[in-house]
Design a protein around this motif. Sequence first.
Motif, PDB file in Angstrom:
ATOM      1  N   LYS A 213       0.836  -1.209   0.000  1.00 43.74           N
ATOM      2  CA  LYS A 213       0.000   0.000   0.000  1.00 43.74           C
ATOM      3  C   LYS A 213       0.867   1.254   0.000  1.00 43.74           C
ATOM      4  N   GLY A 217       1.276   2.826  -3.692  1.00 40.47           N
ATOM      5  CA  GLY A 217       0.119   3.681  -3.445  1.00 40.47           C
ATOM      6  C   GLY A 217       0.060   4.957  -4.260  1.00 40.47           C
ATOM      7  N   ALA A 224      -3.514   5.764  -3.247  1.00 42.90           N
ATOM      8  CA  ALA A 224      -3.753   5.663  -1.806  1.00 42.90           C
ATOM      9  C   ALA A 224      -4.848   6.620  -1.346  1.00 42.90           C
ATOM     10  N   PRO A 269      -1.399  -1.824  -4.975  1.00 40.91           N
ATOM     11  CA  PRO A 269      -1.366  -1.574  -3.530  1.00 40.91           C
ATOM     12  C   PRO A 269      -1.986  -2.710  -2.717  1.00 40.91           C
TER      13      PRO A 269
END
Length: 333
Positions: A213, A217, A224, A269
């Motif tokens: 993540k 991201g 994200a 992610p």
Amino acid sequence: MTLHPHAEKFLERLQAIGAPAYHTLGPTMARAAMASGYALMAAQLTPVNVSKVDNQTVVTAKRDTPIRIYWPELPGLARPQPPFADAPERLFPLVVFIHGGGFVLGDLDQYDDMCRRLCQASSSIIVSIGYGLAPESKFPDPVEECYTVVNWAVRHALELGADKTRIAISGDSAGGNLAAAVTLLARDRGGPKLTYQVLMYPTVDLYGQTESKVKNGTGYFLEAEDMFWFRSCYLPDERDARDPLASPLLAPDHTNLPPALVITAEFDPLHDEGEAYAGTLREAGVPVEHRNYAGMIHGFMSMTWMFEDGREAIELAGARLREAFDGAAAAGD
């Protein structure tokens, strides 16, 4: 590994367009943007032939849920016609499919290509669910809605030409989350015994942080900030992220769940939580195959016009579903 050249080209094109992030648009405009983008790209597709497609609705607790049903077109085998009671060998297996889009975006049209391909690859009837989107429909409503449709599919299997003893579930991204949650509900409530589950780069942990993540991201399609927005739209309260039906990875017990294929993408992610879920199922004694696609980004299976790996992954899912259904049929003989 490095990004696949097609993924790199796709990301460069997105950057050149300068499209605003979904979280800056709000749900209505974000849905329109996603729909128009998919429609533009899907215009490059030649539709995959299936025997028949039918739009219906299922009455669920809070709304009439649209579904789209696909019947496979197989050489020498027409779509089953009633009556079925005396000819069970004419029945198809059935897969309930739940689309992605962060619980906020996505619809039946945007996943038409994937469902057609999965229908043919698995030689199965596909029931695709147009569940209610957040923030209008918040957790746990979509989970319960999808569970209701699964039960509807079992009750109406014979009418559809399906074998109620060979029913599987599949979903991508947020749809993978909902599919995994439905398997928990089916087990814990004594609901339908599902033959198999196919989870395509699922989000299965809305609570925890992972290396992927952080590392993936930004700049790899699924951002994200968008993921944080999706979660805030979907969950009524931050504390709900710990609920196993919101984060199936956090369930205290993963035993007696359907055998699974978990597909992940290297530059996604969500890679690490998908990998972790496959490991958790395996540790619980659930037969599971984890297939990671090197160089791929989130959503590659829903962009088959661009990614050959997306087409290959759907074929893999279809093959595993056929094997599971054949095994279930043999066990029932």
